[in-house]
Design an enzyme around this catalytic site. Structure first.
Site, PDB file in Angstrom:
ATOM      1  N   CYS A 115      71.379  56.384  32.973  1.00  0.00           N
ATOM      2  CA  CYS A 115      72.144  55.362  31.931  1.00  0.00           C
ATOM      3  C   CYS A 115      72.779  54.431  32.774  1.00  0.00           C
ATOM      4  O   CYS A 115      73.150  53.109  32.057  1.00  0.00           O
ATOM      5  CB  CYS A 115      73.219  56.000  31.160  1.00  0.00           C
ATOM      6  SG  CYS A 115      72.594  57.326  29.998  1.00  0.00           S
ATOM      7  N   HIS A 256      79.011  51.117  28.965  1.00  0.00           N
ATOM      8  CA  HIS A 256      78.077  51.804  28.347  1.00  0.00           C
ATOM      9  C   HIS A 256      78.478  52.422  27.316  1.00  0.00           C
ATOM     10  O   HIS A 256      79.667  53.306  27.190  1.00  0.00           O
ATOM     11  CB  HIS A 256      77.467  52.873  29.678  1.00  0.00           C
ATOM     12  CG  HIS A 256      76.387  53.748  28.992  1.00  0.00           C
ATOM     13  ND1 HIS A 256      75.409  53.441  28.289  1.00  0.00           N
ATOM     14  CD2 HIS A 256      76.400  55.223  29.313  1.00  0.00           C
ATOM     15  CE1 HIS A 256      74.739  54.634  28.034  1.00  0.00           C
ATOM     16  NE2 HIS A 256      75.278  55.675  28.628  1.00  0.00           N
ATOM     17  N   ASN A 286      74.003  56.518  21.817  1.00  0.00           N
ATOM     18  CA  ASN A 286      73.992  56.364  23.384  1.00  0.00           C
ATOM     19  C   ASN A 286      72.381  55.945  23.596  1.00  0.00           C
ATOM     20  O   ASN A 286      71.461  56.591  23.613  1.00  0.00           O
ATOM     21  CB  ASN A 286      74.251  57.321  23.884  1.00  0.00           C
ATOM     22  CG  ASN A 286      73.999  57.330  25.600  1.00  0.00           C
ATOM     23  OD1 ASN A 286      73.545  56.465  26.146  1.00  0.00           O
ATOM     24  ND2 ASN A 286      74.529  58.214  26.506  1.00  0.00           N
TER      25      ASN A 286
HETATM   26  N1  COA Z   1      78.017  69.753  15.749  1.00  0.00           N
HETATM   27  C1  COA Z   1      79.108  70.590  15.348  1.00  0.00           C
HETATM   28  N2  COA Z   1      79.568  71.381  16.582  1.00  0.00           N
HETATM   29  C2  COA Z   1      79.179  70.848  17.680  1.00  0.00           C
HETATM   30  C3  COA Z   1      78.405  69.844  17.933  1.00  0.00           C
HETATM   31  C4  COA Z   1      77.673  69.231  16.903  1.00  0.00           C
HETATM   32  N3  COA Z   1      76.692  68.320  17.054  1.00  0.00           N
HETATM   33  N4  COA Z   1      78.034  69.946  19.323  1.00  0.00           N
HETATM   34  C5  COA Z   1      78.837  70.825  19.872  1.00  0.00           C
HETATM   35  N5  COA Z   1      79.662  71.578  19.019  1.00  0.00           N
HETATM   36  C6  COA Z   1      80.522  72.640  18.962  1.00  0.00           C
HETATM   37  C7  COA Z   1      80.531  73.332  20.271  1.00  0.00           C
HETATM   38  O1  COA Z   1      79.343  74.369  20.118  1.00  0.00           O
HETATM   39  C8  COA Z   1      81.834  74.004  20.452  1.00  0.00           C
HETATM   40  O2  COA Z   1      81.895  75.021  19.754  1.00  0.00           O
HETATM   41  P1  COA Z   1      82.519  76.254  20.115  1.00  0.00           P
HETATM   42  O3  COA Z   1      84.046  75.982  20.504  1.00  0.00           O
HETATM   43  O4  COA Z   1      82.626  77.128  18.976  1.00  0.00           O
HETATM   44  O5  COA Z   1      81.851  76.804  21.453  1.00  0.00           O
HETATM   45  C9  COA Z   1      82.509  72.932  19.868  1.00  0.00           C
HETATM   46  O6  COA Z   1      81.713  72.122  19.201  1.00  0.00           O
HETATM   47  C10 COA Z   1      83.408  71.901  20.829  1.00  0.00           C
HETATM   48  O7  COA Z   1      82.489  71.567  21.570  1.00  0.00           O
HETATM   49  P2  COA Z   1      82.974  70.864  23.002  1.00  0.00           P
HETATM   50  O8  COA Z   1      81.712  70.538  23.903  1.00  0.00           O
HETATM   51  O9  COA Z   1      84.304  71.357  23.611  1.00  0.00           O
HETATM   52  O10 COA Z   1      83.326  69.374  22.389  1.00  0.00           O
HETATM   53  P3  COA Z   1      83.669  68.003  22.842  1.00  0.00           P
HETATM   54  O11 COA Z   1      84.759  67.617  21.991  1.00  0.00           O
HETATM   55  O12 COA Z   1      83.964  68.027  24.451  1.00  0.00           O
HETATM   56  O13 COA Z   1      82.474  67.070  22.551  1.00  0.00           O
HETATM   57  C11 COA Z   1      80.661  65.857  23.507  1.00  0.00           C
HETATM   58  C12 COA Z   1      81.381  67.273  23.040  1.00  0.00           C
HETATM   59  C13 COA Z   1      79.363  66.180  23.874  1.00  0.00           C
HETATM   60  C14 COA Z   1      80.369  64.851  22.349  1.00  0.00           C
HETATM   61  C15 COA Z   1      81.373  65.268  24.642  1.00  0.00           C
HETATM   62  O14 COA Z   1      81.745  66.161  25.666  1.00  0.00           O
HETATM   63  C16 COA Z   1      80.725  64.269  25.305  1.00  0.00           C
HETATM   64  O15 COA Z   1      80.551  63.262  24.669  1.00  0.00           O
HETATM   65  N6  COA Z   1      80.367  64.212  26.565  1.00  0.00           N
HETATM   66  C17 COA Z   1      79.760  63.249  27.126  1.00  0.00           C
HETATM   67  C18 COA Z   1      78.371  63.135  27.019  1.00  0.00           C
HETATM   68  C19 COA Z   1      77.706  61.938  27.378  1.00  0.00           C
HETATM   69  O16 COA Z   1      78.547  60.890  27.394  1.00  0.00           O
HETATM   70  N7  COA Z   1      76.525  62.021  28.088  1.00  0.00           N
HETATM   71  C20 COA Z   1      75.831  60.969  28.291  1.00  0.00           C
HETATM   72  C21 COA Z   1      76.375  60.274  29.610  1.00  0.00           C
HETATM   73  S1  COA Z   1      75.254  58.740  29.895  1.00  0.00           S
END
Ligand code: COA
Length: 337
Positions: A115, A256, A286
């Protein structure tokens, strides 16, 4: 030889027609509009049609940028395409785009920096101009990330979208205008946090790699989140210090577009006013290498990239890589729809 000043003269974009909302994703995935929008800020994304590849989107964006710049394809000295979803492993997607826009004979290559690819491609293209090796360079970010997604993995499927953006780089009229500097970096200790494991030489395609969905993006979202909020701040500070600028001097911040919580956290830590932060993540998700040029185009359309304004762009992603770029704009040409 003194480096020549380089400007981003024009921008062009293209996104697929099909809009997929969070509600539509919730029909097949255990997720909801409420979860996706509050955790990421995304409400909908564009998804390419069957058979539509990165070069199909990139060629249209490229043609628009060239038209806006009044640059003929045959006058280009270099084409660089940044993508994590290229048409094929080789030949480069840049070759397909070159053929589509009619730039036969022009050197054309792909750049792989996930990215962060668009910022790395800007740095590469501008170096060719600064050093006198090129006059006009086309930089394209083109992505069909939807074809790299495991549509049963709610942790990644809801975050990405497809699109393309292109810019034309040219020699700037004066050294007060144009690209002022870059900060680029990479932390290989995080290489396992965000990847597409199979299909390369490490894990060539087999029935097992297909069945275990190893041809799709795998991500440790929490760790990537922490990295992103930290690196945006340090990289932006680095490029500002390097150029003797302060955060208050920045007129427009174009990060980004990965997650609105990453953007808001980083902007708050940097101390940049919310009205200077550009985001269109809500409508595209994204789009990896396309996200920054998609923002530049919309910001220009909204009259936010005026003569003499200071624009700070920052990218981050797999690698783990990062790159920021500070530009004193002389305006940015685009074709009105
Ligand atoms: N819908 C519903 N629940 C979801 C889900 C979805 N699409 N995706 C994950 N969950 C659940 C998880 O399974 C977890 O459940 P659990 O507590 O029972 O295990 C819960 O939601 C919390 O997950 P968590 O990973 O702690 O959520 P978060 O608030 O950290 O958000 C992301 C997850 C992926 C949105 C966040 O971590 C993120 O954006 N990270 C950066 C990713 C990124 O930018 N990548 C590209 C970089 S170029």
């Amino acid at each position: 030889m003194t480096p020549r000043p380089v400007k981003i003269s024009a921008v062009g974009t293209h996104v697929p027609e099909r809009i997929v909302t969070n509600d539509e994703l919730s029909l097949t995935l255990d997720t909801s509009d409420e979860w996706i929008s509050t955790r990421s800020g995304i409400r909908e994304r564009r998804i390419a049609a069957d058979g539509e590849a990165a070069s199909d989107l990139g060629a249209i964006a490229a043609a628009r940028a060239l038209e806006a710049a009044s640059v003929r394809p045959k006058d280009l000295d270099l084409i660089i395409v940044a993508s994590l979803s290229p048409d094929m492993l080789f030949p480069p997607t840049a070759s397909f785009i070159s053929g589509r826009i009619g730039a036969d004979g022009t050197p054309a290559f792909d750049l792989s920096a996930a990215c962060t690819g668009f910022i790395y491609a800007l740095a590469t293209g501008s170096s060719f101009i600064a050093s006198g090796q090129a006059e006009k360079v086309l930089v394209v970010g083109a992505e069909v990330v939807s074809k790299m997604i495991d549509w049963t993995d709610r942790g990644t499927a809801v975050l990405f979208g497809d699109g393309a953006g292109a810019v034309v780089l040219e020699v700037a009229e004066s050294s007060d205008e144009g690209i002022l500097g870059f900060d680029l970096g990479n932390d290989p200790s995080g290489a396992g946090l965000l990847k597409l494991p199979a299909g390369g030489s490490r894990e060539p395609a087999t029935i097992e790699t297909v069945e275990s969905r190893r041809h799709s993006i795998r991500m440790n979202g929490g760790e990537v989140f922490k990295f992103a909020t930290r690196i945006i701040v340090s990289s932006c500070r680095e490029v500002l210090v390097q150029q003797g600028c302060r955060i208050e001097d920045v007129d427009l911040f174009v990060p980004h577009q990965a997650n609105i919580r990453i953007i808001d956290t980083a902007a708050r830590k940097l101390g940049i006013a919310p009205e200077k932060v550009f985001s269109n993540l809500e409508r595209y998700g994204n789009t990896s290498c396309a996200s920054i040029p998609l923002c530049l185009d919309e910001a220009a359309a909204a009259g936010k990239i005026g003569q003499g304004e200071l624009v700070l762009m920052v990218g981050f992603g797999a690698g783990l890589s990062w790159g920021s770029c500070l530009v004193r704009t002389g305006g940015l040409k685009r074709i009105e729809e």
